[in-house]
Design an enzyme around this catalytic site. Structure first.
Site, PDB file in Angstrom:
ATOM      1  N   ARG A 211       0.914  -1.329   0.013  1.00 22.70           N
ATOM      2  CA  ARG A 211      -0.052   0.049  -0.141  1.00 22.70           C
ATOM      3  C   ARG A 211       0.928   1.403   0.169  1.00 22.70           C
ATOM      4  NH1 ARG A 211      -3.671   0.124  -2.491  1.00 22.70           N
ATOM      5  NH2 ARG A 211      -3.001   1.983  -3.009  1.00 22.70           N
TER       6      ARG A 211
ATOM      7  N   LYS B  34       1.950  25.401  -2.135  1.00 19.03           N
ATOM      8  CA  LYS B  34       0.750  24.909  -1.609  1.00 19.03           C
ATOM      9  C   LYS B  34       0.778  23.499  -1.776  1.00 19.03           C
ATOM     10  CE  LYS B  34      -1.895  28.841  -2.897  1.00 19.03           C
ATOM     11  NZ  LYS B  34      -3.065  29.627  -3.665  1.00 19.03           N
TER      12      LYS B  34
ATOM     13  N   LYS C 140       4.969  39.265  -0.443  1.00 15.26           N
ATOM     14  CA  LYS C 140       3.546  39.162  -0.844  1.00 15.26           C
ATOM     15  C   LYS C 140       2.850  40.158  -0.391  1.00 15.26           C
ATOM     16  CE  LYS C 140       2.457  34.981  -1.727  1.00 15.26           C
ATOM     17  NZ  LYS C 140       1.808  33.578  -1.617  1.00 15.26           N
TER      18      LYS C 140
ATOM     19  N   GLU D 180       5.165  40.176  -5.504  1.00 16.49           N
ATOM     20  CA  GLU D 180       3.886  40.181  -6.080  1.00 16.49           C
ATOM     21  C   GLU D 180       3.106  41.488  -6.217  1.00 16.49           C
ATOM     22  OE1 GLU D 180       1.638  37.038  -3.845  1.00 16.49           O
ATOM     23  OE2 GLU D 180      -0.049  38.489  -3.437  1.00 16.49           O
TER      24      GLU D 180
ATOM     25  N   ASP E 216      -0.398  39.036  -9.975  1.00 17.40           N
ATOM     26  CA  ASP E 216      -1.210  38.044  -9.285  1.00 17.40           C
ATOM     27  C   ASP E 216      -2.614  38.302  -9.370  1.00 17.40           C
ATOM     28  OD1 ASP E 216      -1.652  36.161  -7.068  1.00 17.40           O
ATOM     29  OD2 ASP E 216      -2.187  37.522  -5.821  1.00 17.40           O
TER      30      ASP E 216
END
Lengths: 291, 291, 291, 291, 291, 291
Positions: free
Chosen positions: F96, F133, F165, F194, F215
């Site tokens: 598995r 992410k 950011k 960004e 962005d």
């Protein structure tokens, strides 16, 4: 407080071992925000040990210790060892782990104390020591329980004293040669050597051993060794440790030989747990409803 | 082979605990490149356990196992449990750790086998089970030793079965309510409930418990519970487990009650080690010289 | 071979620290299956240390050591310290880590040897010891390098000897009281006490210290202490350690005082690396093409 | 605060390395519940570093920092670096570890600052950078100390920039081919290449390197390389780093060549500790009694 | 609260994976002592999961949770999932990690809920279960998200139930033989067996399986199996699980067959994240200045 | 080979997560010494990834890989991905885990390849990049799968590039101020910022950003930004990255804008597994009997 950080991590790993993905029963049955009180109750006579460790574990789980007996205290059936308060799921999830620690450490402290008391009746200055025959992973806890019971921890691991054993002697050849090789050790370490006859004990003392382990020798032989060393003026220069085949039945006899230390593996590898249980106080009816 | 990787890591951590910065004695006394043979010798009667673990440990240390008895074999004083060959310093450094594992696991397997044999004289299909009263950090090893001794591991941890205990009942209120809450568990898990009287046993069986633990009940009471469940046609729907206050002296009596399982904490928390020793073969004189 | 398993894990963690998600440069530039030979070349004079550790690391990376100098060997600029063969990406990925180990440990061994040689010119039996002023996480490696350089490791950590220092005395009050409290230690441990004047040295010797550290005392004072202890018949009962303010310039003077041990923090906290480099042999043109 | 969780774990592992089973001396000599104040005192001139790490360690040990100098502050002999209050056993158990951290990091920050100041006298915008020649396990701490001292951390590990070195070139063949292969790297990474002659520097600049390391080149050669790149209109497209054979004596000369960066391994592999000590305040007589 | 300690360690390791030596951007741009508030905002419809884990992570980072939705709550674009307050650098350093946890767990809970709702329209008591096809390292989090979405966790790992699969049958031979071998398992564990035809389902029910997995069978075949078991009076003795080839399009059809459990690997191995973002509130101008 | 040691440890921890105390089913059903062959079979179309990781895992389990497709190979239903041979219990215990790794990594590589192919139809030099992410704990595996699929890994963690950011800008105030603060970063790191409008893109390019992330801007706006930068002569000085709201349906449109990089979180947080299974070859009848 006196618990090194990695020992606290070890305590948490004991919890992990029991919890896996979590306490399924309590998750289903107990409200997540229920606060309860609980008591640890002794169910046998003994010497308490493990309190400092359990307190550290509980603190890291945010469970409050309301009151507690101390390490080294005598306990009897029915005694409240500890009273705690905290989240019900957390307390039930930790119940088995904390009891396992207290019961095992108290078992060792209790046996140690009994042996110390017996031996000192015949030899008030004799030390009862544990060995490295500890259960894997539990050396810190077992050596500490021995100390709480009045015993001597002996060597903690393979790097903190030299102990020349039978297998070393089989390879090196003889006591004198072994002690010569050992003399290049750090000045900070003692050297002990295991011997099985009176002659080798004398040889070891002459060659500068700090401690001589009289291994699997009968009390009569040990007495002969003690006498011989006294006669040769060497008795004050070495510590004598009796080891091998000693148990509760014959420990007084060994103590009477005049050795400085008696060591027994059984203190740690064959102790019996002191039974205890944890009892949660039933919450008032209002809080018991699960939402 | 069957040893999960993290259990091998645990075995190595047992070695670390004993070694610290290394085996000072052997470093000073034994040539670094000396190869020796050694034997593990039994010094008591028992059922052997821990062989698979010790083999895995030795393989990772590059020590060869020449021959070995198997887990589950009967051993007697003087038996050669294992014969190995490898670097002398490595073998002496691992000696205590491997003996501690073998002695502890064999102690548990031996006690388990004795209890199984006793109980089955009176009830050939009864199972003797361990509990979660295992020594911290040693659950894998102790549960496995129980199985080697012919016992049942019972629950491995808090997430693999539901077991509703006295403390849960104190909070939830009653058996029926507790079993209702438990019915939302995963379909893959059984649910067991602890009861202390005949009436609650009946209630639990009616409410759909898979297993009922008859806790701290006398044999006579247990027989009454068994009879009552038979009369109500519920005996085949549940497993019955007797627990609490059972030991070597009364286990036959409990077995005779007709329960399916008898569980005892002492199997794991109060076992006695089966003594063993490791003996190195003296090397031929040529190699014994230290360079 | 003599490397405990957790030290091998530590060596691998050193690699992890340098690699992160991997050696991006080599991944892009070097074919994944290219095998190369490489040499570690000394670029300064010194005493080699770290060989056993680097060999263990390379073995676990499946890099073959073709030949190698030994720990303790003298090296000079241009010397081939080690010749290895293995996967090119693996060797380049480990290059910096293995050089960092060899350069640091050799730096410590080299300084130790120089101090030992200097001190023994004036006192052939004096020991040069390291302290616990080791760089965090590197104690095993630094203490071992000290031993390779002919020094004494002194205490490995806080649990293997008692050393009563100034801060203890500030709390406990005086030398006699401190040594009384220390007498309840395990019989397996020595006790050392730090003193700063001749009177306390005498007091400590009378009170049964195994070792007396003469801290930050001038050579003249130390000579006075030695003389006083000889006069009182206590010189043979204790080891004397000089510590504090000792460096390469004055170590001979301290050695001449007749102390048994001289300890210096600088051996470990302020050593200079012995420079080395790793040179890959250019592969033959055929294999160098990247596919 | 800015300390990642795994670095805090590393700090605790430094403590574990020193403590083993605990501080035997303090356990025997110091009451378990004694609270004391203590001061860290500087014993040399330097730039302070390690404060944030030591504060994080102390907080996790529940020792309060009453006041403290900051990372980057200048210190002089006698300065109180930090004043703390907490359990006496805990403070004494952590003493050596926290001093080792402060002394080592301050040693690096101090040397960095000295080199930066020297170099900037001749070239106000030059950066002084560390290398990957850090001591194993200490990269985070050493790179941070470099930054505190005003230096540049350079690459943190093998995955955060491409740096094509001599060994890569031996395998790949030439500068142009190497830079072609490197062009498939992530757009987020710069590429640097090591060259040893003026011609290769020009080639590298033409082939699109972001940074060119002029390795083991004399100041005169470096000046020639700078001039050539200016002449070819490439100087603004690349950063130039001088490396190899640079030390405190010649750094000004290298700075004067007009390179952007000067890197030195010695900043991290051969720094000297800035000496500090910890002094406990004697408690009032009442509390000093051991119960 | 309900989070076992090792799961908290795992959460911290997720942070470590993202941080490396620290958040370079925030270190340079954000004052070290700036406190800010921030909101987690949902950007899609779904069922929220991961709240308990993120709260535990934030608490260990000393970030305060002002208010928060609960696990299992429905969320819609624009919803404030959580409002927090703490050190700006810490919040920005943890931002990505906490969003990754919430988005992934919510994605699984959302898909689970959708499948449960669909299936129960046709069979109100059917359970939707996950499998062991979880993403490596995330089993705890994914199984928990399944439960939050109203699903059944099924087996947690290889040791908590027996599940005899096709590969076991290929080795053992047939269903009856396999179930015989399985009967020696612990009484605490259920046994499930995978079958691919109606005949084997009957055989398995007769041989005492607790659960029968009807693997890759069409709904029509499953209905035949259910009917046959009813006819033989075995339907109440076993649970039936449909598995293989089931998705959102056909799940209703499978639910209508009357099985007890439907399991799907896609719940965990192919879920889609529920998008969320974290927004910091701009600080008042005074505090925003960097010193 | 290219797998760093800690990633191998992580692979083993994936196995631990699934095994717990071991594979109970196989232990009861499969002889301990049975050797079998097994095949990993693809059940869907895709790009294979995870081969190097699974090989490393199997090698450490002593399972031999007879033959295998390579990372990056195209696979179709029925293809034999890998053929292996080893102990039956070990293979079934790892089944598995290895499938979970291959299926997840192949899912990511497959989606990446599809997106790369689509985007390059309109812009042959555009790069498709992943983000941070990634699923917690799986960053190494997911970033590697992206690379195998032809994508760009982007930043590996918070310390290997600066990325300013929206939340940073909310605190710092404006683009110019942010880039000024970022200029004190190490010379080895790029800085990206960004922006959400054309004006800020111009400002960022003027202020020296290496990369500008556009962005959540529509393709038309992005085209305006590209044009403006070209007009100002800044287009060659920066890389442009489009991010936010991009998926399989609109990626071609974004590619056509002329940006250098397109990044999508869904590549890693919402991939679908490529289904595979493992099939054991039935052993010959002789070996199948369990002893």
């Amino acid at each position: 407080m006196g618990i090194p950080p990695h020992i606290l991590n070890k305590l948490l790993s004991f919890l992990e071992e029991d919890m896996g993905f979590g306490d399924e029963t309590s998750t289903l049955l107990i409200p997540s925000d229920l606060t309860v009180k609980a008591k640890v109750i002794a169910k046998a006579h003994g010497i308490l040990a493990g309190v400092e460790e359990v307190k550290a574990l509980l603190r890291s789980l945010r469970v409050r210790v309301i009151r507690s007996k101390d390490d080294g205290d005598r306990i009897a059936p029915g005694d409240v060892v500890m009273e705690i308060e905290g989240n019900a799921r957390v307390i039930l999830g930790a119940e088995r782990t904390l009891l396992n620690i207290l019961m095992h450490m108290s078992g060792i402290a209790t046996m140690t104390k009994r042996l110390v008391d017996k031996a000192r009746k015949r030899n008030p200055s004799v030390r009862i020591a544990a060995t490295r025959k500890t259960l894997p992973g539990l050396r810190y806890f077992e050596k500490k329980a021995v100390r709480i019971g009045g015993g001597d921890t002996h060597r903690l691991r393979l790097d903190d004293m030299l102990l020349i054993k039978d297998n070393h002697l089989r390879i090196v050849g003889d006591v004198r040669r072994a002690l010569e090789l050992a003399s290049s050790r750090s000045f900070s370490k003692k050297v002990e050597i295991e011997v099985t006859c009176v002659e080798d004990a004398l040889e070891a003392a002459k060659a500068g051993a700090d401690i001589i382990m009289l291994d699997n020798m009968k009390p009569m032989e040990i007495i002969r060794a003690v006498k011989l060393l006294e006669r040769e003026g060497l008795r004050d220069k070495v510590l004598l440790e009796a080891s091998g085949g000693i148990d509760e039945d014959n420990i007084e006899e060994y103590a009477a030989t005049g050795v400085d230390v008696i060591s027994l593996g059984m203190i740690t590898h064959s102790s019996r747990a002191i039974d205890m249980s944890l009892e949660v106080e039933p919450p008032t009816s209002r809080n018991a409803n699960r939402d």
